[in-house]
Design an enzyme around this catalytic site. Structure first.
Site, PDB file in Angstrom:
ATOM      1  N   SER A 118     -23.505 -10.998 -25.813  1.00  0.00           N
ATOM      2  CA  SER A 118     -22.543 -11.209 -24.730  1.00  0.00           C
ATOM      3  C   SER A 118     -23.097 -12.224 -23.733  1.00  0.00           C
ATOM      4  CB  SER A 118     -22.192  -9.863 -24.074  1.00  0.00           C
ATOM      5  OG  SER A 118     -21.017  -9.966 -23.304  1.00  0.00           O
ATOM      6  N   GLU A 215     -17.841 -14.635 -31.079  1.00  0.00           N
ATOM      7  CA  GLU A 215     -17.116 -13.404 -30.752  1.00  0.00           C
ATOM      8  C   GLU A 215     -16.846 -13.431 -29.255  1.00  0.00           C
ATOM      9  OE1 GLU A 215     -18.337 -10.292 -29.066  1.00  0.00           O
ATOM     10  OE2 GLU A 215     -19.933 -11.514 -28.205  1.00  0.00           O
ATOM     11  N   HIS A 280     -18.783  -6.989 -29.829  1.00  0.00           N
ATOM     12  CA  HIS A 280     -18.350  -5.907 -28.953  1.00  0.00           C
ATOM     13  C   HIS A 280     -17.560  -4.817 -29.676  1.00  0.00           C
ATOM     14  CE1 HIS A 280     -19.183  -9.084 -25.962  1.00  0.00           C
ATOM     15  NE2 HIS A 280     -19.324  -8.114 -25.093  1.00  0.00           N
TER      16      HIS A 280
END
Length: 310
Positions: A118, A215, A280
């Site tokens: 992330s 992502e 995630h």
């Protein structure tokens, strides 16, 4: 600078001391405690960085002041007794502290596994470009998926301790968005964070020659479109060898997300695998960055030519 193989850090061994840092957002202390317990269960000696449990007094979306977060990471990386550095969580904040790090000191220190995803994408990119070190796109140790999902924890553990057992990654959920095979050096992470690095000093100039992992979370389809379009217009995707797509949690109905991904990436003429199972989602694979690999988008496999750690 195009994608290039990076120096791989040593594997972990029972009894190793490891550090957990919070380079981005604040976290729930009880989750950190549970994550530390998991690492102890792996026969590691985990220590939380001095400011890992803090929250910035004014900017409550940050774990601590930028200088404090940077100092925690730098001290952990430069401490020869620490054999790996884990991010406690993502969130936001790595961009604010990455340029406060002493990169001469970081390059001089022995390489070690850096694990996170992330917002930690910013650090993955920085360690690749500025320090020449391979890192691990893997779960945060105070994150929900790490604490709840056995498969997520086990894949990370094997990557750290027995990397030769996970050189061939098979995703049961993967399917070809664009079929075919491709070889390249892995790079990437969170789409939004990769895009925000474009144009900044010392950033990677593009993904040429690479197998690009992408992502994101909480980005509706039009914003995914906007970000991919930015990368296309900037030429950042020129020469990419192949693309591996992970989870798009809370990004809207996946059918709409897929339409955007096909529209924006299908014209590149390279293999693209979707729903590969990292990021995630409810379960998350750990994927090395900076390592040569072959993607078979049709079969849903990613085979690393070298192990993540040595």
């Amino acid at each position: 600078m195009t994608a290039a193989e990076r120096v791989r850090p040593p594997r972990l061994r029972p009894g190793d001391r490891v550090a957990v840092v919070a380079p981005s957002g604040p976290l729930a202390p009880e989750r950190l405690d549970r994550g530390l317990d998991v690492l102890r269960g792996w026969d590691l000696d985990p220590v939380a960085a001095p400011h890992a449990r803090d929250t910035h007094p004014a900017l409550r979306y940050l774990a601590a002041a930028d200088e404090e977060r940077a100092r925690d990471l730098q001290e952990a990386w430069c401490d020869p007794a620490v054999k790996a550095v884990f991010a406690a969580r993502g969130g936001y904040g790595a961009q604010r502290m990455v340029d406060l790090l002493d990169w001469d000191a970081l390059r001089a220190a022995a390489p070690k596994p850096l694990v996170g995803f992330s917002d930690v994408t910013v650090l993955h990119e920085a360690f690749a470009v500025r320090a020449g070190v391979s890192t691990l796109h893997g779960p945060a140790v105070a994150g929900e998926v790490f604490l709840k999902d056995d498969a997520t924890r086990e894949h990370l553990r094997r990557t750290l301790f027995a990397p030769e057992t996970v050189r061939a990654v098979v995703s049961p959920t993967a399917q070809p968005l664009v079929p075919g095979r491709a070889r390249g050096i892995t790079l990437g992470g969170c789409l939004t964070m990769l895009a925000t690095e474009v144009g900044t000093p010392r950033a990677r100039r593009g993904a040429a020659g690479g197998l690009l992992l992408l992502e994101d979370v909480g980005e509706p389809p039009y914003r995914i479109d906007r970000t991919l379009t930015q990368l296309l217009r900037a030429g950042w995707l020129d020469g990419v060898a192949g693309i591996v797509l992970g989870s798009w949690a809370r990004c809207g109905p996946y059918e709409r997300v897929r339409e955007v991904l096909r529209d924006r990436l299908g014209g590149l003429g390279v293999p693209v695998a979707e729903e590969f199972g990292f990021g995630h989602g409810d379960s998350a694979l750990t994927l090395p960055l900076g390592v040569p690999a072959e993607l078979d988008a049709t079969a849903g496999t990613l085979t690393f030519e070298r192990s993540a750690t040595v």
